[in-house]
Scaffold this motif. Sequence first.
Motif, mmCIF file in Angstrom:
data_model
loop_
_atom_site.group_PDB
_atom_site.id
_atom_site.type_symbol
_atom_site.label_atom_id
_atom_site.label_comp_id
_atom_site.label_asym_id
_atom_site.label_seq_id
_atom_site.Cartn_x
_atom_site.Cartn_y
_atom_site.Cartn_z
ATOM 1 N N THR A 51 19.176 15.606 -48.979
ATOM 2 C CA THR A 51 19.821 15.159 -49.446
ATOM 3 C C THR A 51 21.025 15.610 -48.991
ATOM 4 O O THR A 51 21.901 16.128 -48.912
ATOM 5 C CB THR A 51 20.234 14.922 -50.496
ATOM 6 N N LYS A 68 12.902 7.575 -44.151
ATOM 7 C CA LYS A 68 13.164 6.238 -45.333
ATOM 8 C C LYS A 68 13.332 7.376 -47.049
ATOM 9 O O LYS A 68 13.576 6.124 -48.002
ATOM 10 C CB LYS A 68 11.862 5.999 -45.323
ATOM 11 N N ASP A 69 12.441 8.318 -46.972
ATOM 12 C CA ASP A 69 12.695 8.880 -48.324
ATOM 13 C C ASP A 69 14.443 9.636 -47.921
ATOM 14 O O ASP A 69 15.088 10.612 -49.184
ATOM 15 C CB ASP A 69 12.217 9.970 -48.731
ATOM 16 N N ASP A 70 15.274 9.559 -46.968
ATOM 17 C CA ASP A 70 16.273 10.573 -47.236
ATOM 18 C C ASP A 70 17.637 9.846 -47.617
ATOM 19 O O ASP A 70 17.266 8.796 -47.676
ATOM 20 C CB ASP A 70 16.757 11.340 -45.893
ATOM 21 N N TYR A 71 18.030 10.357 -48.563
ATOM 22 C CA TYR A 71 19.480 9.593 -49.103
ATOM 23 C C TYR A 71 20.252 10.192 -48.533
ATOM 24 O O TYR A 71 20.619 11.753 -48.148
ATOM 25 C CB TYR A 71 19.539 10.306 -50.230
ATOM 26 N N ASN A 100 19.164 5.280 -49.851
ATOM 27 C CA ASN A 100 18.193 5.677 -48.223
ATOM 28 C C ASN A 100 18.082 4.371 -47.837
ATOM 29 O O ASN A 100 16.914 4.581 -47.478
ATOM 30 C CB ASN A 100 16.563 6.081 -48.919
ATOM 31 N N LYS A 102 19.256 2.409 -45.210
ATOM 32 C CA LYS A 102 19.173 2.305 -43.821
ATOM 33 C C LYS A 102 20.106 1.262 -43.437
ATOM 34 O O LYS A 102 21.157 2.035 -42.813
ATOM 35 C CB LYS A 102 18.552 2.584 -42.558
#
Length: 401
Positions: A150, A181-184, A202, A204
Amino acid sequence: MMTHRSRRFSASRKPASALFLLILASLIALPSAHGQTTPATQPPAQQQKPDQPSDSAGPETDSGTIVLKKKKEADEPPPPAAPAEPKVKNPNNETYSLRVDVPIVNLDVNVILDKTHQFVPGLKAPNFLVLEDGVPQTVTSVHMAQTPITAVMLLEFAANSYYFINDMQNASFTFFNTLRKDDYVAVVTYDLRTHILTDFTNDKNVIGSALGSLIIPGFSDTNLFDALYETLDRTSRIEGRKYIILIGTGRDTFSKITLDKILAKIKATPNVTIFTISTGGMVREMTEGHGGMGGAIRDLNYLQADNQMQTFARMTGGMSFKPVFQGALPDVFGTINDSIRNQYVLTYRPTNNKNDGSYRKIKVLLVDNEGHPLQMQDEKHKPLKYSVIARDGYNAKQAVE
């Protein structure tokens, strides 16, 4: 009397056959006579109901058969009684409760080789020596963590130099390409004020659109301290580990927040790691030492800016970079990704367990099995230099009022 006795004597002289018949007749008549008579001396039997109470005031007696009653369970010896709880007499009959808080510190630690910036795996709990205010602590557990991130991209977008803006755009898009894909990620820019281009997401496509909108800057001011303070304040409301990717020159012009206040804010904000990437490396290489007095003041300002960027990163366990060429950016963000996605999480109970809100200074060292500084070597047995990256310290909890 003589006559009576003779009569009997005369009767005794009867013939034997008559005597036999007389005896036989008496034997036949004897059973029937016995069954029809009751002895006068034996009183009749009396039947007494056991359930009827006697009219007599004395105790009831029973001359019949003695019946032994079954022994009741109550006649068994009772179990020993539990010990009585101690009674404590409180003044004014007041009830007191005691709460004990045992603090636990979770410390994120990175071990990076200085030359290649590679993450060093395979370290165990005995390899870490944690000093809190100079006092050794006992590390109870060490585990590896690799989780989604995050992060806030805090970008300097000011009308001061095209080269600075170009470096910021290249660095931000390089980091954008490393996202999973799971990064905020949230995108925030600053000049005279702070601008939130997108909140944590998340998606992109949303992040890419926000970065693509950075074309024409507004003001030339770079109020870094105000922007960083606001960003820290917002991220402190989010649970878990957060990262700030600060991309800019590091210079500050007219912030309301002073350097001392922003450093205090960094200390007071837990679970935030700051990575800094300085922009304008090529321009600075070309202009340093030129321009007379004005150039000297400019160079001094940039040196101060570099020192501030390094301090922000070091205090939070992050890293600071000053890339000169654009080609170095993939390696820079590769190192950042290795750092934030692969790290050690150390857990220990501080020896100073007071909840006094004080700031505890932390230093992490690597040691071998004998307690000596850990030595690393490559395949050719050449020594390798490494860096242990961790927070400078933390604030203890306040006492419960």
